[in-house]
Every structure is written in structure tokens, then in C-alpha cells.
Design a protein around this motif. Structure first.
Motif: not given
Length: 196
Positions: A159, A165, A168
Motif C-alpha cells: 500500500f 489501492k 486498500q
């Protein structure tokens, strides 16, 4: 898909216990040290029977076998990141086996690995007590926490480097919900003091 091989379920479980930045930093340093020192110490336990019938028999030890099992699990959780991590995980335990094959290093190397292992665990408990204010995940699920810790650190790096992403963001939502539920449950258990 829910369950053992669901990456988001596994990571969100572990990440919910690690939301404080200082605690995450402590874990980012100490988890790899614990993992590698564990592989080193486990490499001392060799199979009593010849496995490969060759010079590879030295690698038939608990360190290499546990690292191979961990690598396989990581590949099943995430084929891309797991495949990138597998050579490091298995290669380290094979390197430690080679170090232990030299009799003059064994006692000192085991002592160093043992000290690193203990100090790293102490640091992590301090991280949870002082910074996170929450018991470690291993108190709720020992096996899950021990297996996931190295992958958690790997994903923290993934990350930070700007990869995954989308994952995340989904994890941040799940983790925030888990932390909220934990705080609500904790608050419900705390008796309210009456004002005099």
C-alpha cells in the motif's frame, strides 16, 4: 467468498487490531524479525529420516517446511503478492539451514535468533499496550494472527508503494467497521460512573 482463503476477510481481521501508526511501524519491523528468527530456530529440527536421499536432506527441517506452508497459503490468498513473497520466505529458511550446517556458528547463531525473537515480541506487546490500547489479535485467534502477521506487513508495504489501492480502500471500510464494533462492545461493558 468468505472464509480462510478470502484475502479481505483475513487482512481486515488482522488490520482491525493495528490502526495506530506507531504500532504499525513497530510491527513492520518486529514481525519480519520474528518470522525470520522463527524459521532460523525451527531449522534446528531436522527430519530423523532421509527424505530426499541426497544432500538436500538438510532442508527437510521444520523451518523450511513451515516456510513452504506459509508461502503456499500466501499464494492461495493472493497469487501475485504471494508469488512475489514466496522466494523470500522459503529462501530465507534455506539460507538459515545452510548457516546451521556450519557447526562453529550454531550456538551463537541460535542465541542471536532467540534474543531477536524475544525482544521483537516484547516490542509488539508494548506497541499494543502503549499505542494501540488493544490486546493483540493473537489473544482472539492465535493461529490466524501468527500466520497473517507477515502478510499484513507485506501489504502495508504494498500500500505504501501505491499498489492495490482498490483493496486498500475496501479494507479501510471493513476495518473501520470492525474497530467501531469493538469500541461499542468495549463501551457497553464499561460501567458508567454516577456523578455525586
Amino acid at each position: 467468498m468468505k472464509g480462510v482463503l478470502n484475502l479481505e476477510d483475513q487482512l481486515s481481521f488482522y488490520m482491525a487490531y493495528h490502526s495506530n501508526k506507531v504500532n504499525i511501524l513497530i510491527h513492520s519491523i518486529c514481525v519480519p524479525l520474528i518470522t525470520f528468527s522463527s524459521f532460523f530456530l525451527l531449522a534446528n529440527f531436522k527430519s530423523p529420516l532421509p527424505v530426499f536421499q541426497s544432500s538436500l536432506d538438510a532442508y527437510a527441517n521444520l523451518g523450511v517446511l513451515s516456510s513452504a506452508g506459509l508461502a503456499i497459503l500466501y499464494i492461495l490468498l493472493d497469487p501475485y503478492v504471494g508469488t512475489a513473497v514466496a522466494p523470500i520466505v522459503i529462501g530465507s529458511s534455506m539460507l538459515f539451514t545452510d548457516i546451521l550446517e556450519n557447526d562453529s556458528y550454531i550456538a551463537k547463531a541460535n542465541s542471536v535468533a532467540g534474543v531477536i525473537f524475544v525482544i521483537s515480541w516484547i516490542a509488539q506487546f508494548i506497541g499494543h499496550g502503549v499505542f494501540e490500547h488493544r490486546a493483540p489479535a493473537l489473544l482472539d485467534n492465535l493461529v490466524q494472527a501468527l500466520i497473517l502477521a507477515p502478510f499484513f506487513v507485506t501489504y502495508e508495504a504494498v500500500f505504501v508503494l501505491g499498489f492495490r489501492k482498490d483493496l486498500q480502500k475496501r479494507l479501510e471500510v471493513k476495518v473501520a467497521d470492525k474497530i467501531k464494533k469493538f469500541k461499542e462492545a468495549k463501551q457497553a461493558k464499561t460501567p458508567v460512573k454516577e456523578k455525586k
